[in-house]
Every structure is written in C-alpha cells, then in structure tokens.
Scaffold this active site. Structure first.
Site, PDB file in Angstrom:
ATOM      1  N   CYS A 114       0.816  -1.229   0.000  1.00  0.00           N
ATOM      2  CA  CYS A 114       0.000   0.000   0.000  1.00  0.00           C
ATOM      3  C   CYS A 114       0.846   1.274   0.000  1.00  0.00           C
ATOM      4  O   CYS A 114       0.319   2.366  -0.241  1.00  0.00           O
ATOM      5  CB  CYS A 114      -0.942   0.003   1.194  1.00  0.00           C
ATOM      6  SG  CYS A 114      -1.975  -1.468   1.253  1.00  0.00           S
ATOM      7  N   HIS A 244      -2.932   6.999   2.202  1.00  0.00           N
ATOM      8  CA  HIS A 244      -3.446   5.707   1.760  1.00  0.00           C
ATOM      9  C   HIS A 244      -4.806   5.496   2.417  1.00  0.00           C
ATOM     10  O   HIS A 244      -4.976   5.696   3.624  1.00  0.00           O
ATOM     11  CB  HIS A 244      -2.461   4.608   2.142  1.00  0.00           C
ATOM     12  CG  HIS A 244      -3.056   3.245   2.035  1.00  0.00           C
ATOM     13  ND1 HIS A 244      -3.718   2.820   0.907  1.00  0.00           N
ATOM     14  CD2 HIS A 244      -3.131   2.221   2.927  1.00  0.00           C
ATOM     15  CE1 HIS A 244      -4.155   1.592   1.105  1.00  0.00           C
ATOM     16  NE2 HIS A 244      -3.820   1.214   2.321  1.00  0.00           N
ATOM     17  N   ASN A 274     -10.389   0.026   0.241  1.00  0.00           N
ATOM     18  CA  ASN A 274      -8.918   0.069   0.263  1.00  0.00           C
ATOM     19  C   ASN A 274      -8.386  -0.566  -1.021  1.00  0.00           C
ATOM     20  O   ASN A 274      -8.512  -1.776  -1.205  1.00  0.00           O
ATOM     21  CB  ASN A 274      -8.434  -0.693   1.507  1.00  0.00           C
ATOM     22  CG  ASN A 274      -6.917  -0.746   1.614  1.00  0.00           C
ATOM     23  OD1 ASN A 274      -6.200  -0.489   0.652  1.00  0.00           O
ATOM     24  ND2 ASN A 274      -6.432  -1.106   2.797  1.00  0.00           N
TER      25      ASN A 274
HETATM   26  O1  UT7 Z   1      -3.731  -1.143   3.746  1.00  0.00           O
HETATM   27  C1  UT7 Z   1      -3.542  -1.682   5.004  1.00  0.00           C
HETATM   28  C2  UT7 Z   1      -4.447  -2.860   5.095  1.00  0.00           C
HETATM   29  N1  UT7 Z   1      -4.982  -3.117   6.389  1.00  0.00           N
HETATM   30  C3  UT7 Z   1      -5.899  -2.354   7.010  1.00  0.00           C
HETATM   31  O2  UT7 Z   1      -6.314  -1.321   6.596  1.00  0.00           O
HETATM   32  C4  UT7 Z   1      -6.457  -2.902   8.294  1.00  0.00           C
HETATM   33  C5  UT7 Z   1      -6.474  -1.925   9.408  1.00  0.00           C
HETATM   34  N2  UT7 Z   1      -7.345  -2.444  10.478  1.00  0.00           N
HETATM   35  C6  UT7 Z   1      -8.665  -2.221  10.462  1.00  0.00           C
HETATM   36  O3  UT7 Z   1      -9.179  -1.521   9.588  1.00  0.00           O
HETATM   37  C7  UT7 Z   1      -9.480  -2.813  11.581  1.00  0.00           C
HETATM   38  O4  UT7 Z   1      -8.630  -3.474  12.477  1.00  0.00           O
HETATM   39  C8  UT7 Z   1     -10.559  -3.800  11.070  1.00  0.00           C
HETATM   40  C9  UT7 Z   1     -11.656  -3.035  10.360  1.00  0.00           C
HETATM   41  C10 UT7 Z   1      -9.970  -4.856  10.153  1.00  0.00           C
HETATM   42  C11 UT7 Z   1     -11.214  -4.514  12.262  1.00  0.00           C
HETATM   43  O5  UT7 Z   1     -11.752  -3.564  13.145  1.00  0.00           O
HETATM   44  P1  UT7 Z   1     -11.460  -3.698  14.707  1.00  0.00           P
HETATM   45  O6  UT7 Z   1     -12.232  -2.637  15.375  1.00  0.00           O
HETATM   46  O7  UT7 Z   1      -9.976  -3.698  14.893  1.00  0.00           O
HETATM   47  O8  UT7 Z   1     -12.109  -5.093  15.035  1.00  0.00           O
HETATM   48  P2  UT7 Z   1     -11.424  -6.367  15.713  1.00  0.00           P
HETATM   49  O9  UT7 Z   1     -10.501  -7.038  14.739  1.00  0.00           O
HETATM   50  O10 UT7 Z   1     -10.873  -5.970  17.048  1.00  0.00           O
HETATM   51  O11 UT7 Z   1     -12.669  -7.308  15.911  1.00  0.00           O
HETATM   52  C12 UT7 Z   1     -13.750  -6.943  16.795  1.00  0.00           C
HETATM   53  C13 UT7 Z   1     -14.857  -7.953  16.601  1.00  0.00           C
HETATM   54  C14 UT7 Z   1     -14.390  -9.414  16.616  1.00  0.00           C
HETATM   55  O12 UT7 Z   1     -15.375 -10.159  17.258  1.00  0.00           O
HETATM   56  P3  UT7 Z   1     -15.198 -10.639  18.793  1.00  0.00           P
HETATM   57  O13 UT7 Z   1     -13.949 -11.492  18.798  1.00  0.00           O
HETATM   58  O14 UT7 Z   1     -15.038  -9.370  19.582  1.00  0.00           O
HETATM   59  O15 UT7 Z   1     -16.449 -11.390  19.070  1.00  0.00           O
HETATM   60  C15 UT7 Z   1     -14.371  -9.791  15.165  1.00  0.00           C
HETATM   61  O16 UT7 Z   1     -14.570 -11.167  14.965  1.00  0.00           O
HETATM   62  O17 UT7 Z   1     -15.470  -7.747  15.329  1.00  0.00           O
HETATM   63  C16 UT7 Z   1     -15.540  -9.001  14.644  1.00  0.00           C
HETATM   64  N3  UT7 Z   1     -15.487  -8.754  13.200  1.00  0.00           N
HETATM   65  C17 UT7 Z   1     -16.591  -8.485  12.483  1.00  0.00           C
HETATM   66  N4  UT7 Z   1     -17.881  -8.371  12.829  1.00  0.00           N
HETATM   67  C18 UT7 Z   1     -18.761  -8.074  11.847  1.00  0.00           C
HETATM   68  C19 UT7 Z   1     -14.410  -8.743  12.389  1.00  0.00           C
HETATM   69  N5  UT7 Z   1     -14.786  -8.463  11.132  1.00  0.00           N
HETATM   70  C20 UT7 Z   1     -16.137  -8.307  11.163  1.00  0.00           C
HETATM   71  C21 UT7 Z   1     -17.114  -8.001  10.190  1.00  0.00           C
HETATM   72  N6  UT7 Z   1     -18.401  -7.892  10.581  1.00  0.00           N
HETATM   73  N7  UT7 Z   1     -16.783  -7.792   8.895  1.00  0.00           N
END
Ligand code: UT7
Length: 317
Positions: A114, A244, A274
């Site tokens: 990225c 980005h 993204n």
């Molecule tokens: O170009 C660089 C590429 N990478 C990125 O841009 C990623 C950067 N990171 C992010 O954007 C965020 O970390 C995410 C959007 C990927 C995730 O958001 P978060 O607030 O960090 O969520 P999390 O990973 O801490 O997950 C919280 C909860 C989990 O459930 P439990 O374990 O608390 O029950 C996940 O399983 O949200 C759950 N979860 C979802 N729920 C509904 C993860 N993905 C989803 C989803 N829909 N799509």
C-alpha cells in the site's frame, strides 16, 4: 531532490461493484458494522479486467489530462503487489497497451504494497533528474480481490480493485521531498505466492487488523512530520494530505494525534474501499477532476502497508 511536478492524472475502476449489503449475504457482517468500523460502503471488484488493463486505462487518461502525446513518455513505473505475471512486468504490459513498444523508455514494477505509489513517485523523481526532457508515468494498479478469501469477514470487507496514474514532468525549483522506511515483517500482513512445486493454490491474504491499525495510526503522523521538517514548512502551509485509504477511523486518529482538523485528510473510502497502491493516485485524480487542486498548493501523500513499509512525499501541485 529538485524539479518535479505532476502535470496530469487519470484513474480506472472495474465496472462491477460490491456494496456492504452484498457482503452480508456472503459473510456474517452488517452494513452498520462495516460503515462504523471502516467508513467503507462500496468497492469495485474486477470480473474480467486485469491489473495491466486498469493501469493502462488510468495511464491513458492521465496522458490525455496532461495534454501530451504517448511517445513523450520516457519512464513507466507501476506500483502493485497484484501483477498479472511474474514477468513481463505490469509496466511493460502498459508500455505495449499504450503503443510504445518501439519508444525507448524504462519500464518496471515496484512492490511496496500500500506504500507502493509513494515509493514509485520517489524513484521516478530521482530517475527523471537524468532525463529531464521526457515525462514519466507513475501508476498504482491493483486487483486485490484475487488475493482475498471471501469467507474471511475480517479482510473481505476492506479491499477493492482499481488504478490511478500521474504524469510527472520536470519543473525547475519544484521540490519533491520524500521519506521512505520499512521494517521487514511478514507476520502482520502477507499475501503468499503459490509455488508450483508444492502443487497448492495461492493462500489468501492474511492480516492482523488491529496490529495494522495501531501501526498506521503511529506511522501517519511520523510520515507527515518528517517531510514537513525536511521542507521547513508547517501544516498550516499544506493544502491537502492524501493518505493511503485504509480506514476512516485510522485517518481520524492520525488527525487527532497531529492536532489537526480531520478535513485536511481527503477520503474516498466510502465509494472504493482500500485499493492498496492505487488508493492515493485514484483519490488524487478525483480531486484533480473536481477542481480541488490549485497550482502552487503544497500537498502531502502518505502511504503505509505490507512489508511493513511506509513513506511520504511533499510536493507542489
Ligand atoms: O492497507 C492496510 C491494510 N490493512 C488495514 O487497513 C487494516 C487496518 N485495520 C482495520 O481496519 C481494523 O482493524 C478492522 C476493520 C480490520 C477490524 O476492526 P477492529 O475494530 O480492529 O475489530 P477487531 O478485529 O478488534 O474485531 C472486533 C470484533 C471481533 O469479534 P469478537 O472477537 O469481539 O467477538 C471480530 O470477529 O469484530 C468481529 N469482526 C466483524 N464483525 C462483523 C471482524 N470483522 C467483522 C465483520 N463484521 N466484517
């Protein structure tokens, strides 16, 4: 580094779209979760288009926007981690699609995930010093969807496909200031290549979302302050910061850390998601076509991503 400016922009998106409601049929998620956690509502997903086709379309549009001829191009660099071939490079495929097979020019790809567009701009800027009469095409093009597991809700909601391109030209005293860095880490974010000796298909992209999030929030302010210090200017003198496009919460947190209004950071995440190395030039093209950029404006572009890599460029529009 002295004497580079952007004289035209272009972009290309696949026709097919995938919105948040479409994703709710594929994985356990909701429009509300995706929108509130990422700011993304829609992304374009290629059905038939290739990385090189999108790159060439964006490039042709950037050339037209620059009001130059194809054969004035002396350098093509494509930033991508999703090329169509190991070889030829995407840049060589673009050269051919632009009808430039017999024109002497250098063409190659850069993979800094990225951050690729910022890396490619920096390399093009330094190479152009040796060939100031020619124009350079710098393109970010990705079909990220080919690396994604559409059963993995933590990644499939984030990414989209697309391409953006700029034409660079030499301009006396137009400074391109750059900062690039990396940290050699394959655990936080990786997209492996299939090795035919193992007989397996390519495993999908894997990412530790919260670690990337933390890395991004810490890195963006570093990228911005580094080029400001090199340029000896302040944030008040900067018209736009084009980061980005990964997640709107990342942009908001970075703005808070820098003590600035979030609207200095432009975004198109809602519409395209993204798109990795394509995200910065895609957004730049939208801004250019919307008439937001005025000659003489200082802009900063900042990238971060797999590698881990990060970097920024400050230049005058
Ligand atoms: O170009 C660089 C590429 N990478 C990125 O841009 C990623 C950067 N990171 C992010 O954007 C965020 O970390 C995410 C959007 C990927 C995730 O958001 P978060 O607030 O960090 O969520 P999390 O990973 O801490 O997950 C919280 C909860 C989990 O459930 P439990 O374990 O608390 O029950 C996940 O399983 O949200 C759950 N979860 C979802 N729920 C509904 C993860 N993905 C989803 C989803 N829909 N799509």
């Amino acid at each position: 580094m002295n004497g580079i400016t952007i004289c035209g922009t272009g972009s290309a998106l696949p026709e097919n779209c995938l919105n948040n409601n479409d994703l709710t049929v594929m994985v356990d998620t909701s429009d509300e979760w995706i929108t509130s956690r990422t700011g993304i509502k829609n992304r374009h997903i290629a059905k038939n288009e290739t990385t090189a086709e999108l790159a060439a379309l964006a490039a042709q549009r950037a050339i037209e926007n620059s009001k130059i001829n194809n054969n004035e191009i002396g350098l093509i660099i494509v930033a991508t981690f999703t090329p169509d071939y190991f070889t030829p490079s995407t840049a060589c495929l673009v050269q051919s699609k632009l009808g430039l097979n017999d024109v002497p020019l250098a063409a190659f790809d850069i993979n800094a995930a990225c951050s690729g567009f910022v890396y490619a701009l920096t390399v093009a800027g330094s190479m152009m010093m040796q060939n100031p009469d020619k124009y350079a095409l710098v393109i970010g093009s990705e079909i990220v969807s080919k690396t994604i597991d559409y059963n993995d809700r933590s990644t499939c909601i984030l990414f989209g496909d697309g391409a953006g391109a700029v034409v660079l030209k030499h301009k006396d005293n137009a400074r391109l200031i750059s900062y690039l860095d990396s940290s050699g880490n394959k655990d936080i974010l990786n997209a492996p290549i299939c090795d035919r000796r193992s007989g397996t298909v390519s495993p999908p992209l894997k990412m530790n979302g919260s670690e990337v999030y933390q890395f991004a929030v810490e890195t963006i302010p570093k990228c911005i302050t580094n080029v400001l210090e090199q340029a000896k200017c302040t944030l008040e003198q900067v018209r736009f910061i084009i980061c980005h496009q990964a997640n709107s919460r990342i942009l908001a947190s970075a703005a808070q850390r820098l003590g600035i209004k979030p609207d200095l950071f432009v975004t198109n995440l809602e519409r395209v998601g993204n798109t990795s190395a394509a995200s910065i030039p895609l957004l730049l093209d939208e801004m250019n076509r919307d008439g937001l950029l005025v000659r003489g404006d200082k802009i900063i572009m900042a990238g971060f991503g797999g590698g881990l890599t990060w970097g920024s460029v400050l230049l005058e529009w």
